[in-house]
Write an enzyme that holds these catalytic residues in place. Sequence first.
Site, mmCIF file in Angstrom:
data_model
loop_
_atom_site.group_PDB
_atom_site.id
_atom_site.type_symbol
_atom_site.label_atom_id
_atom_site.label_comp_id
_atom_site.label_asym_id
_atom_site.label_seq_id
_atom_site.Cartn_x
_atom_site.Cartn_y
_atom_site.Cartn_z
ATOM 1 N N HIS A 161 0.953 -1.221 -0.409
ATOM 2 C CA HIS A 161 0.452 -0.208 0.501
ATOM 3 C C HIS A 161 0.575 1.153 0.160
ATOM 4 C CE1 HIS A 161 -2.984 -2.304 1.583
ATOM 5 N NE2 HIS A 161 -2.573 -3.688 2.605
ATOM 6 N N LYS A 288 16.201 21.892 -10.447
ATOM 7 C CA LYS A 288 15.228 21.013 -10.541
ATOM 8 C C LYS A 288 15.897 20.055 -11.253
ATOM 9 C CE LYS A 288 11.356 20.089 -10.764
ATOM 10 N NZ LYS A 288 10.485 20.414 -10.773
#
Length: 463
Positions: A161, A288
């Site tokens: 999960h 980035k």
Amino acid sequence: MTDTSSNQMWGGRFAAGPDAIMEAINASIGYDKRMAAQDIAGSRAHAAMLAAQGIIEHKDAEAIREGLLTVLSEIDAGEFKFSTALEDIHMNVEARLKEIIGEPAGRLHTGRSRNDQVATDFRLWVRDQLDAAEKGLIALMTALLGQAEAGADWVMPGFTHLQTAQPVTWGHHMMAYVEMFGRDLSRVRDARARMNESPLGAAALAGTGFPIDRHATAEALGFDRPMANSLDAVSARDFAIEFLSVASICAMHLSRFAEELVIWSSAQFRFVTLSDRFSTGSSIMPQKKNPDAAELIRAKIGRIFGANVALMMVMKGLPLAYSKDMQEDKEQVFDAADNWMLALAAMEGMVKDMSANVADLEAAASSGFSTATDLADWLVRETNLPFRDAHHVTGALVALAEKKGCDLPDLSLEEMQAENDKITAGIFDVLGVHNSVKSRTSYGGTAPDQVRAQVARWTEVLA
Ligand code: ARG
């Protein structure tokens, strides 16, 4: 604009040529020129067989052979002028052959039709792609084996999960993908073996009265045998659909792995650093470094599976044998194949180049009470508590640690004994993440020795 000259290949009964729109919808040369090499190989095999069977003269077969080689070299050199009026690669090649060698070119199409011709060419093309996929998969698996071997005992969180579940090893995680790509590889090989039959000589649909030798052409083209039913031979496209299905399943695996790399390379996870060679920057945010290759690989399943669905839809209502609908098979397969090969190569490059952030992985593995199951197992093993009761005791200790804002190994022995008085200091041996993974020695488990055994097995399989 309407072309008034009728088609030189089939125009005998036509007074006028096709409307420009008809020509545009009918022509496939814009894309099926990619099958030129396969088309010429098929024609060479056919011509040689016609001569061997005494159906055409040897000197004509020789002229055809020479002429076809010239055509091929023109195409390879980029000198060939493809014509839309000639519809497709088959007629483009034959028309040029006629220009080069004259009359004998007209004998090539004896005992053959474009229907078995295109089915043969396309099978050969798809077969080449299956061979390329096999190579690409082996290269990717080899890169994964390298990662697994290096990190057989690096500890990382295992998730269910996407919640921290139990510690696993980096090598174990890499080897999970080796298993998946290994099954893809076996699907590629199965598909190849199943599709490797020759349609050539099925002619238009019913076979031919000429004494052709389909076994000889099959063998010359590397097929295992001729297809046994001429109606099936010209109208079957399940080989292309199977190619797309195999590609789709593999692309799905690639996409899952790509998704993990996107998550893992984020500032929040920092599990891996992708190399500059497989990342891009942002034009506005200087900090980035984006995992574009992984994102694009993740997206490829969209067009590959789309092609699979599209070809299923094209084929599903077609009566036997050939219908022109089938011409719509190629663009889907070409696009899917190109993108599958690209995705395999990009993934291989990324895997080879990426570096695991071993310390961050271990820190992440140690948080989130990832050794709670080890604690419960210890209680079962050492104090003979039923597992359900051990689960309950462990749950209470997790709640306590959570309340205190610490991890399980940070609880004192006294605090543990307050929950169960049979607990001894020995429990701390299983609470470390390294102990945890080392203990999972069941076959296929995450223990470094198990991982190394699987690496050795796969290395031998791929050798
Ligand atoms: N370009 C055609 C295709 O891709 C070749 C076969 C044409 N056959 C025919 N009977 N018109 O399917």
